[in-house]
Scaffold this motif. Structure first.
Motif, PDB file in Angstrom:
ATOM      1  N   LYS A 139      12.697  14.296 -14.830  1.00  0.00           N
ATOM      2  CA  LYS A 139      12.861  14.194 -13.357  1.00  0.00           C
ATOM      3  C   LYS A 139      12.866  15.625 -12.788  1.00  0.00           C
ATOM      4  CE  LYS A 139      15.199  11.201 -10.367  1.00  0.00           C
ATOM      5  NZ  LYS A 139      16.182   9.696 -10.081  1.00  0.00           N
ATOM      6  N   MET A 140      13.581  16.447 -13.321  1.00  0.00           N
ATOM      7  CA  MET A 140      13.625  17.892 -12.584  1.00  0.00           C
ATOM      8  C   MET A 140      12.448  18.407 -12.403  1.00  0.00           C
ATOM      9  SD  MET A 140      17.126  19.148 -14.802  1.00  0.00           S
ATOM     10  CE  MET A 140      16.831  20.936 -14.095  1.00  0.00           C
ATOM     11  N   PHE A 141      11.463  18.477 -13.341  1.00  0.00           N
ATOM     12  CA  PHE A 141      10.030  19.171 -13.106  1.00  0.00           C
ATOM     13  C   PHE A 141       9.019  18.344 -12.612  1.00  0.00           C
ATOM     14  CE2 PHE A 141       9.961  18.540 -17.566  1.00  0.00           C
ATOM     15  CZ  PHE A 141       8.721  18.462 -18.030  1.00  0.00           C
ATOM     16  N   ALA A 142       9.206  17.086 -12.335  1.00  0.00           N
ATOM     17  CA  ALA A 142       8.092  15.873 -11.822  1.00  0.00           C
ATOM     18  C   ALA A 142       7.419  16.582 -10.544  1.00  0.00           C
ATOM     19  CB  ALA A 142       8.817  14.648 -11.901  1.00  0.00           C
ATOM     20  N   ASP A 143       8.326  16.879  -9.741  1.00  0.00           N
ATOM     21  CA  ASP A 143       7.756  17.388  -8.511  1.00  0.00           C
ATOM     22  C   ASP A 143       6.730  18.631  -8.643  1.00  0.00           C
ATOM     23  OD1 ASP A 143       8.887  15.342  -7.053  1.00  0.00           O
ATOM     24  OD2 ASP A 143      10.614  16.404  -6.346  1.00  0.00           O
ATOM     25  N   LYS A 144       7.171  19.554  -9.645  1.00  0.00           N
ATOM     26  CA  LYS A 144       6.348  20.870  -9.759  1.00  0.00           C
ATOM     27  C   LYS A 144       4.862  20.432 -10.377  1.00  0.00           C
ATOM     28  CE  LYS A 144       7.036  24.829 -12.617  1.00  0.00           C
ATOM     29  NZ  LYS A 144       7.479  25.567 -13.705  1.00  0.00           N
ATOM     30  N   LEU A 145       5.186  19.343 -11.333  1.00  0.00           N
ATOM     31  CA  LEU A 145       3.788  19.077 -11.991  1.00  0.00           C
ATOM     32  C   LEU A 145       3.090  18.001 -11.237  1.00  0.00           C
ATOM     33  CD1 LEU A 145       5.026  19.132 -15.619  1.00  0.00           C
ATOM     34  CD2 LEU A 145       3.704  20.950 -14.194  1.00  0.00           C
ATOM     35  N   ASN A 146       3.498  17.579 -10.049  1.00  0.00           N
ATOM     36  CA  ASN A 146       2.939  16.622  -9.132  1.00  0.00           C
ATOM     37  C   ASN A 146       2.769  15.324  -9.787  1.00  0.00           C
ATOM     38  OD1 ASN A 146       1.601  15.912  -6.793  1.00  0.00           O
ATOM     39  ND2 ASN A 146      -0.484  16.423  -7.503  1.00  0.00           N
ATOM     40  N   PHE A 147       3.736  14.775 -10.586  1.00  0.00           N
ATOM     41  CA  PHE A 147       3.786  13.319 -10.993  1.00  0.00           C
ATOM     42  C   PHE A 147       5.119  12.551 -10.499  1.00  0.00           C
ATOM     43  CE2 PHE A 147       5.527  15.369 -14.363  1.00  0.00           C
ATOM     44  CZ  PHE A 147       6.626  14.517 -15.047  1.00  0.00           C
ATOM     45  N   LYS A 148       5.152  11.280 -10.456  1.00  0.00           N
ATOM     46  CA  LYS A 148       6.422  10.631 -10.065  1.00  0.00           C
ATOM     47  C   LYS A 148       6.900  10.118 -11.625  1.00  0.00           C
ATOM     48  CE  LYS A 148       5.348   9.415  -5.322  1.00  0.00           C
ATOM     49  NZ  LYS A 148       5.297   8.505  -4.464  1.00  0.00           N
ATOM     50  N   ILE A 149       8.112   9.965 -11.587  1.00  0.00           N
ATOM     51  CA  ILE A 149       8.710   9.211 -12.821  1.00  0.00           C
ATOM     52  C   ILE A 149       9.855   8.149 -12.511  1.00  0.00           C
ATOM     53  CG2 ILE A 149      10.559  11.119 -12.974  1.00  0.00           C
ATOM     54  CD1 ILE A 149      10.140  10.897 -16.010  1.00  0.00           C
ATOM     55  N   GLU A 150       9.769   7.193 -13.349  1.00  0.00           N
ATOM     56  CA  GLU A 150      10.718   6.030 -13.267  1.00  0.00           C
ATOM     57  C   GLU A 150      11.119   5.589 -14.564  1.00  0.00           C
ATOM     58  OE1 GLU A 150       9.799   2.899 -10.362  1.00  0.00           O
ATOM     59  OE2 GLU A 150       9.961   1.667 -12.123  1.00  0.00           O
ATOM     60  N   ARG A 151      12.303   5.253 -14.573  1.00  0.00           N
ATOM     61  CA  ARG A 151      13.052   4.686 -15.673  1.00  0.00           C
ATOM     62  C   ARG A 151      13.172   3.013 -15.714  1.00  0.00           C
ATOM     63  NH1 ARG A 151      18.431   7.588 -18.104  1.00  0.00           N
ATOM     64  NH2 ARG A 151      19.251   6.941 -15.996  1.00  0.00           N
ATOM     65  N   GLN A 152      12.701   2.560 -16.807  1.00  0.00           N
ATOM     66  CA  GLN A 152      13.071   0.925 -16.873  1.00  0.00           C
ATOM     67  C   GLN A 152      14.174   0.606 -17.451  1.00  0.00           C
ATOM     68  OE1 GLN A 152      11.632  -2.504 -16.129  1.00  0.00           O
ATOM     69  NE2 GLN A 152      11.128  -0.968 -14.413  1.00  0.00           N
ATOM     70  N   ASP A 153      15.174  -0.338 -16.934  1.00  0.00           N
ATOM     71  CA  ASP A 153      16.324  -1.096 -17.673  1.00  0.00           C
ATOM     72  C   ASP A 153      15.831  -1.575 -18.846  1.00  0.00           C
ATOM     73  OD1 ASP A 153      17.860   0.584 -15.785  1.00  0.00           O
ATOM     74  OD2 ASP A 153      18.125  -1.106 -14.455  1.00  0.00           O
ATOM     75  N   VAL A 154      16.938  -1.604 -19.690  1.00  0.00           N
ATOM     76  CA  VAL A 154      16.769  -2.577 -21.152  1.00  0.00           C
ATOM     77  C   VAL A 154      16.646  -3.935 -20.391  1.00  0.00           C
ATOM     78  CG1 VAL A 154      19.208  -2.760 -21.513  1.00  0.00           C
ATOM     79  CG2 VAL A 154      17.886  -2.882 -23.266  1.00  0.00           C
ATOM     80  N   LEU A 155      15.995  -4.881 -21.140  1.00  0.00           N
ATOM     81  CA  LEU A 155      15.994  -6.114 -21.198  1.00  0.00           C
ATOM     82  C   LEU A 155      17.114  -6.861 -22.046  1.00  0.00           C
ATOM     83  CD1 LEU A 155      14.248  -8.957 -20.237  1.00  0.00           C
ATOM     84  CD2 LEU A 155      12.942  -8.700 -22.179  1.00  0.00           C
ATOM     85  N   ASN A 156      17.792  -7.648 -21.346  1.00  0.00           N
ATOM     86  CA  ASN A 156      18.842  -8.486 -22.013  1.00  0.00           C
ATOM     87  C   ASN A 156      18.525 -10.038 -22.133  1.00  0.00           C
ATOM     88  OD1 ASN A 156      21.456  -6.629 -22.612  1.00  0.00           O
ATOM     89  ND2 ASN A 156      20.718  -5.915 -20.125  1.00  0.00           N
ATOM     90  N   MET A 157      18.714 -10.404 -23.414  1.00  0.00           N
ATOM     91  CA  MET A 157      18.628 -11.787 -23.558  1.00  0.00           C
ATOM     92  C   MET A 157      19.965 -12.321 -24.495  1.00  0.00           C
ATOM     93  SD  MET A 157      14.611 -12.442 -24.497  1.00  0.00           S
ATOM     94  CE  MET A 157      14.934 -13.982 -24.779  1.00  0.00           C
TER      95      MET A 157
END
Length: 309
Positions: A139-157
């Motif tokens: 996340k720290m260097f995503a802006d520098k490399l011109n991409f966005k990042i997102e984290r998906q939470d775990v699926l609980n069943m």
């Protein structure tokens, strides 16, 4: 779905990327894939899964013969295409590649070669040399490399995190119903029908011996299973035995996969068929005579019919 093993051939519009082995393509993976598709629609882009072959453990620990995977590569391709992925990169995993830092991997491969615009990672995903790349670092260097990042939470069943490890454990323990619940489809084995001893014919229960082809393909716990069998795109009921066949086999280290297809009399030697697992119905047993074995098989047939018929 377009498949690439060489990035020189890769081309996609505003790639929205996720990375992983995706063993099982289970419901937890499907959650990530759905988010990938939502983001691709948002940025007018295309979905990309970046996976590896061979599996990293096979390369980094070749002496470890214990690795078993839910899917072969070919099975995984079928499942990901059915999930609606636009592009699948099957990147050759080598020891040299494993030495790349996560910064080098992201910058040199994901950004420069793929043109990645968005990266979606799982809740515990790490990559790069020694798995040092964490979400916070990326996340720290995503802006520098011109991409966005997102984290998906775990699926609980049922208060349980759905993961490939949990699915593999369920299959290994013969808990096919639990495995299928986490997978979101019936666990299956594809394989060629090979020559056997044809002893089943003598007691009225001929079987097809299955060769799963890939040594790393996970095979469920020994026992008898209610299954459905896909032969030439037609579905039949079946009862399948995994194990050493103690009643008729003197070589108790010779494990086999045999399926008796109900109400079926075609010659299918050397054909490739698919076995879909529904439920484990009993342990493999030793019988004092072939008549006792035959009587039990008749009971197994009734059980399969009651479950699937």
């Amino acid at each position: 779905m377009k498949i690439y093993t060489d990035l020189k051939d890769f081309s996609a519009i505003n790639p929205v990327v996720t990375i992983g082995t995706f063993d099982g393509v289970h419901l937890g993976h499907r959650k990530v894939i759905r988010r990938l598709q939502e983001l691709a629609q948002k940025v007018k882009g295309e979905t990309v899964i970046f996976t590896f072959y061979p599996h990293p453990r096979l390369v980094l620990n070749p002496e470890d013969n214990g690795l078993r995977l839910i899917n072969t590569l070919e099975e995984k391709k079928v499942l990901l295409e059915a999930a609606g992925i636009d592009h699948l990169v099957v990147y050759p995993f080598t020891k040299e590649f494993s030495k790349l830092t996560y910064v080098e991997f992201v910058e040199q491969i994901l950004v420069k070669q793929l043109g990645m615009k968005y990266l979606v990672v799982g809740y515990d995903h790490r990559f790069g040399h020694n798995r040092e790349g964490k979400y916070e670092d990326l996340k720290m260097f995503a802006d520098k490399l011109n991409f966005k990042i997102e984290r998906q939470d775990v699926l609980n069943m049922d208060a349980i995190n759905v993961s490939s490890t949990k699915v593999r454990t369920a299959i290994s323990e013969g808990d096919i119903q639990m495995a299928n619940k986490y997978l979101g489809y019936r666990f299956f084995i594809k394989g060629d029908v090979i020559d056997g001893k044809k002893l089943g014919h003598t007691i009225g229960f001929p079987t097809a011996n299955i060769d799963p082809q890939e040594s790393y393909k996970l095979v469920p716990k020994d026992g008898v299973y209610a299954v459905k069998v896909d032969v030439d795109d037609k579905i039949y009921l079946g009862m399948l035995n995994i194990g050493v066949r103690p009643t008729v086999n003197n070589q108790l280290d010779n494990r086999s996969i045999e399926v008796h297809i109900l109400d079926f009399n075609q010659d299918i030697y050397y054909k490739n068929i698919t076995i879909h697992f529904y439920q484990r119905i009993r342990n493999e047993q030793f019988f004092a005579s072939l008549d006792e074995l035959k009587a039990q098989l008749a009971k197994d047939r009734l059980k399969v019919l009651s479950l699937l018929g």
